[in-house]
Motif scaffolding. Sequence first.
Motif, mmCIF file in Angstrom:
data_model
loop_
_atom_site.group_PDB
_atom_site.id
_atom_site.type_symbol
_atom_site.label_atom_id
_atom_site.label_comp_id
_atom_site.label_asym_id
_atom_site.label_seq_id
_atom_site.Cartn_x
_atom_site.Cartn_y
_atom_site.Cartn_z
ATOM 1 N N LEU A 113 32.549 24.971 38.954
ATOM 2 C CA LEU A 113 31.873 25.153 37.587
ATOM 3 C C LEU A 113 31.001 24.185 37.271
ATOM 4 C CD1 LEU A 113 34.947 26.875 35.949
ATOM 5 C CD2 LEU A 113 32.773 28.089 36.139
ATOM 6 N N GLU A 114 31.518 22.989 37.528
ATOM 7 C CA GLU A 114 30.708 21.696 37.050
ATOM 8 C C GLU A 114 29.354 21.849 37.932
ATOM 9 O OE1 GLU A 114 31.362 20.356 34.449
ATOM 10 O OE2 GLU A 114 33.420 21.010 33.939
ATOM 11 N N GLN A 115 29.759 21.951 38.932
ATOM 12 C CA GLN A 115 28.310 21.992 40.192
ATOM 13 C C GLN A 115 27.495 23.044 39.541
ATOM 14 O OE1 GLN A 115 30.345 22.411 43.885
ATOM 15 N NE2 GLN A 115 30.564 20.093 44.315
ATOM 16 N N GLN A 116 27.812 24.088 39.221
ATOM 17 C CA GLN A 116 27.011 25.003 38.709
ATOM 18 C C GLN A 116 26.056 24.646 37.411
ATOM 19 O OE1 GLN A 116 28.847 28.943 36.758
ATOM 20 N NE2 GLN A 116 27.074 29.958 37.121
ATOM 21 N N VAL A 117 27.007 24.058 36.556
ATOM 22 C CA VAL A 117 26.187 23.437 35.329
ATOM 23 C C VAL A 117 25.276 22.361 35.781
ATOM 24 C CG1 VAL A 117 26.480 22.019 33.281
ATOM 25 C CG2 VAL A 117 28.231 23.898 33.801
ATOM 26 N N ARG B 34 21.071 22.346 35.384
ATOM 27 C CA ARG B 34 20.502 21.208 34.710
ATOM 28 C C ARG B 34 19.431 20.911 35.432
ATOM 29 N NH1 ARG B 34 25.088 17.194 32.023
ATOM 30 N NH2 ARG B 34 25.878 18.824 30.241
ATOM 31 N N GLN B 35 19.660 20.629 36.864
ATOM 32 C CA GLN B 35 18.587 20.102 37.788
ATOM 33 C C GLN B 35 17.501 20.768 37.907
ATOM 34 O OE1 GLN B 35 18.794 16.907 39.350
ATOM 35 N NE2 GLN B 35 16.729 17.565 39.611
ATOM 36 N N VAL B 36 17.715 22.131 38.013
ATOM 37 C CA VAL B 36 16.680 23.336 38.282
ATOM 38 C C VAL B 36 15.790 23.086 36.896
ATOM 39 C CG1 VAL B 36 16.170 25.637 38.210
ATOM 40 C CG2 VAL B 36 17.631 24.607 39.881
ATOM 41 N N VAL B 37 16.332 22.993 35.780
ATOM 42 C CA VAL B 37 15.608 22.988 34.598
ATOM 43 C C VAL B 37 14.700 21.789 34.365
ATOM 44 C CG1 VAL B 37 15.629 22.820 31.888
ATOM 45 C CG2 VAL B 37 17.165 24.487 33.183
ATOM 46 N N ALA B 38 15.362 20.666 35.032
ATOM 47 C CA ALA B 38 14.722 19.486 34.854
ATOM 48 C C ALA B 38 13.674 19.332 35.773
ATOM 49 C CB ALA B 38 15.745 18.146 35.203
ATOM 50 N N THR B 39 13.623 20.008 37.074
ATOM 51 C CA THR B 39 12.669 20.094 38.012
ATOM 52 C C THR B 39 11.553 21.008 37.447
ATOM 53 O OG1 THR B 39 14.470 19.436 39.585
ATOM 54 C CG2 THR B 39 12.291 20.677 40.461
ATOM 55 N N VAL B 40 11.773 21.993 37.115
ATOM 56 C CA VAL B 40 10.955 23.086 36.518
ATOM 57 C C VAL B 40 10.135 22.083 35.603
ATOM 58 C CG1 VAL B 40 10.450 25.007 35.142
ATOM 59 C CG2 VAL B 40 12.002 25.222 37.121
#
Length: 477
Positions: free
Chosen positions: A324-328, A332-338
């Motif tokens: 669950l934490e890795q999903q969050v 976050r990482q995808v949003v930051a990368t985008v």
Amino acid sequence: MLAAAGFAGAAPAGATTLAEALAATYVNNPTLAAQRAGLRATDEQYGIVRAQGLPNAGVNGQLTQGVRNYQQFNGFGRITQVGGSLSVPVWQGGRVKNALRAADARVKSGQQSLRATEGDVFVQAVSAYMDVLRDRAIVDLNLNNVRVLETNLQATNDRFQAGDLTRTDVAQSKARLEGARSQLAAARATLTASEENYRATIGQAAGVLEQPPVMPLLPADADRAEATALDENPDIAAAAEQVMAYRADVSAARANRNPTVSASASESYYRYDDPAGGGLSGIRGGAVKGDYATVGATLTLPLYQGGLVGAQVRQAQAFESQALEQQVATERQVVATVRATFSNYRALIDTERSSGEQVRANTLALEGLRAEQSVGLRQVLDVLNGEQELLSSKVTLVSAQHDAYISGFQLLNAMGLVNYRRLGLAGGPLYDPQVHYARTRRSISDFATDPTPVATTRPTYGPAVPPEIPPVTPLAK
């Protein structure tokens, strides 16, 4: 979002298009092939788990021949036994059912991870393709600069002989020429490295490369890019499937507290021989033979297992919490990368526009310097500096075009829009991971195996670029 038609344009005969390079990458890249093989291994976990809920059948045989003092033990010289058994799980307490759910979720997660790898490999291929175009253009620009400076040096020498210029002017022209030759050598070395990287990534030598198509329409703002990524990015989908897998693991661990029921049946044939006679069997030269069959049912009701089940459940719950934490973290990482990639792309587009204006301004400035130098209003050094500034601005423009295109492709990949289908590629069969998984789910044979594994990709050797390739046209003129 990504128009397939953008990568389907016609190219001159013999030229490799970006679409063709990507199609070759799809077939020849070993990283992608290895990821597919890893997913096939994950598929098989479903069959491994399912076997625990299917019948188990077998046969057994035993032959015992007495050698010395055999009558002291059993009274028979030879004992023959042959039998068969069948065991059928009737109820496993839900353990197998939940383990199958976990295996299925992990397969789906692996399929999404394969999508992510495919996108990353395509970005590497686009980068390799654009690197070669950029570096060939830079070599061409530097080669042209050397030719111009050679002409300048000859003209300077002629004017020095006529008394119009000094020895200092000649030395400055020669120094600038030697510097240009040094830059050309460095540019050629960089080009060789790019061509070798192209071959390693795409699996073939970089021949004549067509200019890339126009970048497909990208979102107008970062918010739209983020919304698309949250829906389409395969890393996010893979993380969600991992959560489902660990959740099913918790249910499977809890099922270890439940009773299990199994049914069994067996059939056996036996024959006891006493060829010598007079032994303990009481049968002279005879034999005892017969057969027997059994059926039964077994009920296992766990009462206490030393805390094993409780520990297994807590462990599975901890893994679920981790997922669950890795999903969050993944979201976050995808949003930051985008968002970062979108900002970088817009900045590079602005840089490309400014670099184009700089090239045009430096071109006009150099024309003016040459005209003024011809009537004695400018020194030779002024013209040399103008030529260097024009070269630098052209190289900057070529690099900006290269960087902007790759950044746009990276943005598409972060949004989850870079894969074989969306790019509309052709040139080979589409690898559908669901085909192998469906076959795995149907197969219950102990003898269904695959051929001996061999590498589907091969190393590439030989010259990186055929010698007949003509000089390339720069990205920017």
